[in-house]
Design an enzyme around this catalytic site. Structure first.
Site, short mmCIF file in Angstrom:
data_model
loop_
_atom_site.label_atom_id
_atom_site.label_comp_id
_atom_site.label_asym_id
_atom_site.label_seq_id
_atom_site.Cartn_x
_atom_site.Cartn_y
_atom_site.Cartn_z
N ARG A 144 -12.40 6.09 7.59
CA ARG A 144 -12.42 5.37 6.31
C ARG A 144 -13.67 4.48 6.24
O ARG A 144 -14.38 4.31 7.22
CB ARG A 144 -11.15 4.51 6.18
CG ARG A 144 -9.89 5.32 6.00
CD ARG A 144 -8.63 4.47 6.06
NE ARG A 144 -8.43 3.93 7.40
CZ ARG A 144 -7.43 3.10 7.73
NH1 ARG A 144 -6.57 2.71 6.81
NH2 ARG A 144 -7.31 2.65 8.96
N LYS A 146 -11.40 -1.52 9.76
CA LYS A 146 -10.79 -1.89 11.03
C LYS A 146 -11.30 -3.24 11.54
O LYS A 146 -12.38 -3.70 11.14
CB LYS A 146 -11.10 -0.81 12.07
CG LYS A 146 -10.21 0.41 11.95
CD LYS A 146 -8.78 0.04 12.18
CE LYS A 146 -7.89 1.24 12.35
NZ LYS A 146 -6.48 0.86 12.38
N TYR A 171 -9.06 -5.52 7.92
CA TYR A 171 -7.85 -5.64 8.75
C TYR A 171 -8.25 -6.30 10.07
O TYR A 171 -9.27 -5.94 10.67
CB TYR A 171 -7.27 -4.25 9.07
CG TYR A 171 -6.58 -3.57 7.92
CD1 TYR A 171 -5.46 -4.10 7.32
CD2 TYR A 171 -7.05 -2.34 7.45
CE1 TYR A 171 -4.81 -3.46 6.27
CE2 TYR A 171 -6.42 -1.68 6.40
CZ TYR A 171 -5.30 -2.25 5.81
OH TYR A 171 -4.68 -1.61 4.77
N HIS A 204 -5.37 -7.91 12.48
CA HIS A 204 -4.25 -7.80 13.43
C HIS A 204 -4.52 -8.61 14.69
O HIS A 204 -4.58 -8.09 15.81
CB HIS A 204 -3.97 -6.32 13.78
CG HIS A 204 -3.53 -5.51 12.60
ND1 HIS A 204 -2.29 -5.65 12.02
CD2 HIS A 204 -4.16 -4.57 11.86
CE1 HIS A 204 -2.18 -4.82 11.00
NE2 HIS A 204 -3.30 -4.17 10.87
N GLU A 208 -4.15 -7.74 6.21
CA GLU A 208 -2.71 -7.56 6.45
C GLU A 208 -1.89 -8.80 6.16
O GLU A 208 -0.66 -8.72 6.08
CB GLU A 208 -2.44 -7.05 7.88
CG GLU A 208 -2.67 -8.07 8.99
CD GLU A 208 -4.12 -8.13 9.46
OE1 GLU A 208 -4.98 -7.49 8.86
OE2 GLU A 208 -4.37 -8.84 10.46
N ASP A 213 3.79 2.46 14.96
CA ASP A 213 2.83 1.36 15.13
C ASP A 213 3.52 0.04 15.43
O ASP A 213 2.88 -0.93 15.82
CB ASP A 213 1.91 1.23 13.90
CG ASP A 213 2.65 0.90 12.63
OD1 ASP A 213 3.87 1.17 12.55
OD2 ASP A 213 2.03 0.35 11.71
N1 LIG Z 1 2.16 5.31 11.53
C1 LIG Z 1 1.38 4.89 10.54
O1 LIG Z 1 0.27 5.34 10.37
C2 LIG Z 1 1.90 3.84 9.61
C3 LIG Z 1 1.25 3.56 8.39
C4 LIG Z 1 1.80 2.62 7.53
C5 LIG Z 1 2.98 1.94 7.89
N2 LIG Z 1 3.56 2.22 9.09
C6 LIG Z 1 4.82 1.58 9.54
O2 LIG Z 1 5.92 2.09 8.81
C7 LIG Z 1 7.00 1.17 8.91
C8 LIG Z 1 7.62 0.94 7.53
O3 LIG Z 1 6.68 0.23 6.72
P1 LIG Z 1 7.02 -0.16 5.21
O4 LIG Z 1 5.75 -0.61 4.60
O5 LIG Z 1 7.81 0.91 4.56
O6 LIG Z 1 7.96 -1.43 5.44
P2 LIG Z 1 8.98 -2.06 4.36
O7 LIG Z 1 9.21 -3.45 4.78
O8 LIG Z 1 8.52 -1.77 2.97
O9 LIG Z 1 10.34 -1.22 4.57
C9 LIG Z 1 11.09 -1.28 5.75
C10 LIG Z 1 12.55 -1.01 5.38
O10 LIG Z 1 13.28 -0.85 6.61
C11 LIG Z 1 14.58 -1.36 6.35
N3 LIG Z 1 15.28 -1.55 7.63
C12 LIG Z 1 15.09 -2.51 8.56
N4 LIG Z 1 15.90 -2.29 9.60
C13 LIG Z 1 16.59 -1.15 9.34
C14 LIG Z 1 17.58 -0.40 10.04
N5 LIG Z 1 18.02 -0.77 11.25
N6 LIG Z 1 18.04 0.73 9.48
C15 LIG Z 1 17.60 1.11 8.27
N7 LIG Z 1 16.68 0.46 7.54
C16 LIG Z 1 16.19 -0.67 8.08
C17 LIG Z 1 14.33 -2.63 5.54
O11 LIG Z 1 15.48 -3.04 4.84
C18 LIG Z 1 13.22 -2.15 4.60
O12 LIG Z 1 13.72 -1.65 3.36
C19 LIG Z 1 6.40 -0.09 9.54
O13 LIG Z 1 6.70 -0.10 10.91
C20 LIG Z 1 4.92 0.08 9.32
O14 LIG Z 1 4.16 -0.63 10.28
C21 LIG Z 1 3.04 3.14 9.94
#
Ligand SMILES: NC(=O)c1ccc[n+]([C@@H]2O[C@H](COP(=O)([O-])OP(=O)(O)OC[C@H]3O[C@@H](n4cnc5c(N)ncnc54)[C@H](O)[C@@H]3O)[C@@H](O)[C@H]2O)c1
Length: 372
Positions: free
Chosen positions: A15, A75, A94, A96, A118, A270
């Protein structure tokens, strides 16, 4: 203001901090923009695109850092970049910092004013500069999960949409936030039978009101979660507990209860991952098998679609970037408490309490930084 955008140097980062459109907006606002040569190639933007937008091209990062009042990146700055930051310079990217003591010390030593994407907030309590990447990862999850389900990849050999006379794949999405909602929409659009589980009743109400008929919702009790997982061809992990490691929702022992060849896509990797058997993988080698269950656990999913991700991030950062450039950081942050929430380090001091707490560093109130 002179805005500089170096080429990203972190491995596998394609990016770029400024799109040609964002550069053009800055030029229209009367600013000077310098972009390092080939900074945009990974996202499909040539030097000629930036020149057409009114930007200048610099031969190397050192020239960008030397010329710019504000550095816009993607980054966190790498050690060699940190050495090029200087007192009074703005860094907008970002960061972190909480798990990264070395970077934090270097940013403190630089004297620069460092605003982290973030931690910028919005009036709904959301994180507007993280949301676009969650949208990308969420929409990508069923796509990579569908690929993982293919027989040659070790998967169950199930087609998302089925065919006439054969039922669709069953997809369980655990966590119905930004990632989960986008994942469910795309999986349903591919024709799968989708259920989203969450622990938040307000969130389930919103999802039910908005997406009735598109996908189903369920309450994420431990019992419901494993019951749905046992019926699923694909399980997408999308939970987040802010500030905490992801809870482990499926144990190694429970893998034996899942369908053989099921695909586990752990987007929450992550934050440590929400399946006990998850470990971070890369785009080069994204999937692995544990007890016949295929795991996809890429920690930087948006990197797979660097062009879409760059444009999505640029759309979100542009108004803040322009405010910083038009008014200077102090006025822009005084006018907008959500941008001030992004201030992490200023003039040798940490201004973000959670970073200070994580690293044992004394912090100052960001309001005090504004007054300095
Ligand atoms: N791998 C990647 O490249 C990448 C990219 C972006 C985001 N992410 C990750 O994805 C994850 C989700 O991000 P998001 O932006 O959707 O967050 P978000 O806060 O919008 O949504 C998280 C949801 O999880 C729910 N939740 C919490 N504990 C729970 C449980 N035990 N069972 C069921 N639901 C539960 C919450 O109520 C909430 O609605 C985060 O860990 C974020 O860091 C990863």
């Amino acid at each position: 203001m002179h805005i500089g955008c170096p080429k990203e140097i972190k491995p596998q980062e394609f990016r770029v901090g400024l799109t040609p459109n964002a550069a053009h907006e800055a030029v229209l606002h009367g600013h000077t923009v310098t972009v390092e040569t080939e900074a945009g190639v990974g996202a499909g933007f040539s030097d000629a695109d930036y020149i057409a937008a009114g930007a200048q091209i610099a031969a190397n990062a050192a020239d960008v850092f030397a010329a710019a009042d504000m550095i816009v990146k993607v980054k966190e700055p790498q050690p060699v970049e940190r050495q090029m930051l200087r007192e009074g310079q703005i860094l907008f990217t970002y960061l972190h910092l909480a798990p990264d003591a070395a970077q934090t010390q270097d940013l403190i030593a630089s004297g620069a004013t460092c605003i982290a994407y973030e931690t910028v907030t919005d009036r709904n309590g959301g994180l507007p500069l993280l949301a676009p990447m969650s949208e990308v990862a969420g929409r990508l999850a069923p796509q990579v999960g569908a690929w993982t389900l293919q027989k040659a990849n070790g998967g169950r050999g199930v087609l998302m949409g089925g065919v006439p006379g054969v039922g669709p794949a069953r997809v369980a999405v655990i966590g119905g936030g930004v990632v989960g909602t986008q994942a469910a929409r795309i999986a349903a659009g591919m024709g799968a039978d989708v259920t989203v589980l969450d622990r938040s009743l307000p969130r389930l109400r919103y999802l039910d009101d908005t997406f009735a008929g598109v996908f189903k919702t369920g309450f994420a009790s431990a019992g419901n979660t494993i019951e749905l997982a046992m019926q699923a061809d694909m399980i997408i992990g999308a939970v987040l507990i802010p500030g905490a490691a992801a809870p482990k929702l499926i144990s190694r022992a429970q893998l034996a209860d899942l369908k053989p060849g099921a695909a586990l896509v752990d987007v929450a990797i992550d934050q440590g991952g929400c399946f006990e058997t998850s470990r971070a993988t890369t785009h080069q080698d994204p999937i692995y098998d544990v007890d016949g269950i295929m795991h996809y656990c890429v920690a930087n999913m948006p990197g797979a679609v660097a062009r879409t991700s760059t444009i999505a991030l640029g759309n979100a950062t542009m108004p803040f970037m322009l405010a910083l450039a038009d008014k200077g950081w102090r006025q822009a942050c005084s006018d907008d408490p959500h941008l001030l929430a992004g201030l992490n380090v200023h003039a040798g001091q940490v201004t973000y309490a959670a970073v200070g707490a994580a690293l044992g560093i004394v912090t100052i109130d960001p309001q005090d930084a504004l007054r300095q």
